[in-house]
Design a protein around this motif. Structure first.
Motif, PDB file in Angstrom:
ATOM      1  N   GLU A  96       0.820  -1.203   0.000  1.00 45.33           N
ATOM      2  CA  GLU A  96       0.000   0.000   0.000  1.00 45.33           C
ATOM      3  C   GLU A  96       0.859   1.260   0.000  1.00 45.33           C
ATOM      4  O   GLU A  96       0.404   2.326  -0.404  1.00 45.33           O
ATOM      5  N   SER A  97       2.085   1.149   0.465  1.00 46.60           N
ATOM      6  CA  SER A  97       2.972   2.307   0.572  1.00 46.60           C
ATOM      7  C   SER A  97       3.881   2.400  -0.644  1.00 46.60           C
ATOM      8  O   SER A  97       4.218   1.377  -1.253  1.00 46.60           O
ATOM      9  N   PRO A  98       4.315   3.603  -1.005  1.00 44.76           N
ATOM     10  CA  PRO A  98       5.073   3.780  -2.251  1.00 44.76           C
ATOM     11  C   PRO A  98       6.530   3.341  -2.143  1.00 44.76           C
ATOM     12  O   PRO A  98       7.078   3.210  -1.048  1.00 44.76           O
ATOM     13  N   LYS A  99       7.145   3.136  -3.294  1.00 43.94           N
ATOM     14  CA  LYS A  99       8.593   2.937  -3.362  1.00 43.94           C
ATOM     15  C   LYS A  99       9.335   4.260  -3.400  1.00 43.94           C
ATOM     16  O   LYS A  99      10.519   4.330  -3.101  1.00 43.94           O
ATOM     17  N   ALA A 100       8.642   5.293  -3.818  1.00 45.67           N
ATOM     18  CA  ALA A 100       9.210   6.640  -3.820  1.00 45.67           C
ATOM     19  C   ALA A 100       8.088   7.605  -3.510  1.00 45.67           C
ATOM     20  O   ALA A 100       6.967   7.424  -3.971  1.00 45.67           O
TER      21      ALA A 100
END
Length: 391
Positions: free
Chosen positions: A365-369
């Motif tokens: 759910e959380s971004p890589k950047a």
């Protein structure tokens, strides 16, 4: 695992995975894209945060300084040019919190944390460019922080101000943070930024300010238990908060590094017991798989997710305990956490944000950047390993 293999693996990860991913995020129109989802989808029109951009500049400048590859310097300069054009407030001074993808101001508040990371980035860049304009950005920000944010009556620095440097009702750094007059996190990274700036600009006023930050960390921010207090009222009254194991272990080595930057042996010896206590307190969050949980909340419940930055700081902090505090278990703990990172966080192009509480399932759910997901903690971890582990 022997240390030579550890070093080899980390170098391969830095140059084969982390930095190529960020190199690929250059926007042909200028700057770097503001967000990438966990599956690698680039959101070209996402807002761009000051923290993301400052950390990109620092990461590529530091990587160039250590490894000497021309493309790293080019990336740092590419980000610098866009940063100076759009994230610096040329009318009022300081840096904005965020701008749109095409550079229009969005959140114009002046967070102490963001001023600190700009100082950190541009002082690191100056090390490899010797460009007086880069140093001028850092020194102007230092003067802004000292004039506008410093609390000479009570000590320390205010957490945030408006675009014009007037008081704010809500000074919180993120949705996760308490609205407080002063915070551990901003003071920690201001201390880090001032130490980096002092290494290239040994100004007497800067020296005094850095020494005061080291003293405040030991006397106000580190609790008797060895854990960090996180939030404070203006007079340094503690506001109850969580136990942040990642910040404990991160501060355990940054505090010593910042003290050493001043070249004062008595100060260095003074902070060492605090560093050892912080390291022990942080390692209370270690789990059987070698990773470190995120935090224990004020009510006693634990967040056992494994965030990327906490694992990176666990590796570095334990290496410093081994290298500089004669802790024989520091190196095995660092290696164990690295093995967790390899197994659960590495992905094609950057690390996952972390895992869920089971320590296995990736946080998709959380971004890589994004605003917070930057090439700072893991790039710094890799560079620290290369510096501390001599092949």
């Amino acid at each position: 695992m022997d240390t030579s293999l550890f070093r080899k693996e980390v170098l391969s990860e830095l140059e084969g995975d982390i930095l190529p991913f960020w190199l690929s995020l250059r926007d042909p129109s200028g700057g770097f894209y503001g967000e990438v989802t966990s599956d690698g989808n680039v959101l070209a029109e996402a807002p761009r945060g000051e923290i993301l951009n400052a950390r990109i500049i620092w990461s590529f400048a530091a990587a160039y300084g250590s490894l000497g590859r021309k493309e790293y310097l080019e990336a740092a300069l590419y980000c610098r040019d866009w940063f100076v054009s759009h994230l610096v407030d040329h009318d009022n001074g300081g840096v904005f919190w965020s701008v749109s993808f095409d550079g229009a101001p969005l959140d114009t508040k002046k967070q102490l944390y963001s001023q600190a990371f700009a100082i950190y980035a541009f002082s690191e860049l100056y090390k490899v460019t010797s460009d007086k304009d880069d140093l001028e950005v850092a020194t102007k920000l230092f003067n802004i922080v000292e004039r506008k944010f410093r609390d000479f009556a009570n000590g320390g620095y205010l957490e945030a101000l408006s675009q014009e440097f007037s008081p704010l009702d809500d000074m919180s750094l993120s949705a996760h943070d308490i609205n407080a007059d002063k915070t551990m996190n901003s003071h920690l990274h201001l201390m880090e930024a001032y130490a980096n700036l002092y290494s290239v600009w040994p100004d007497p006023f800067l020296r005094e300010a850095l020494m005061e930050l080291v003293r405040l960390t030991c006397q106000k921010i580190i609790s008797p238990s060895g854990h960090l207090y996180l939030y404070f009222k203006n007079d340094w009254t503690v506001i109850p908060g969580a136990t942040s194991y990642g910040h404990d272990i991160e501060t355990s080595w940054l505090l010593l590094e910042c003290a050493e930057a001043l070249g004062d042996q008595r100060l260095t010896e003074y902070v060492k017991p605090y560093c050892v206590a912080l390291g022990a307190a942080g390692n209370e969050g270690l789990l059987p798989d070698g990773s470190m949980m995120y935090e224990t909340l004020a009510g006693g419940s634990s967040d056992r997710s494994r965030q990327w930055w906490v694992q990176a700081e666990t590796v570095v902090g334990n290496l410093w305990l081994w290298k500089y505090h004669s802790d024989p278990e520091g190196l095995p703990r660092a290696l164990s956490c690295w093995n967790f990172i390899k197994t659960h966080l590495l992905a094609q192009g950057e690390w996952y944000w972390g895992t869920l509480a089971d320590g296995v399932t990736p946080d998709l759910e959380s971004p890589k950047a994004g605003f917070w997901k930057c090439p700072y903690h893991n790039t710094r971890m890799c560079l620290q390993v290369l510096n501390l582990i001599i092949s």
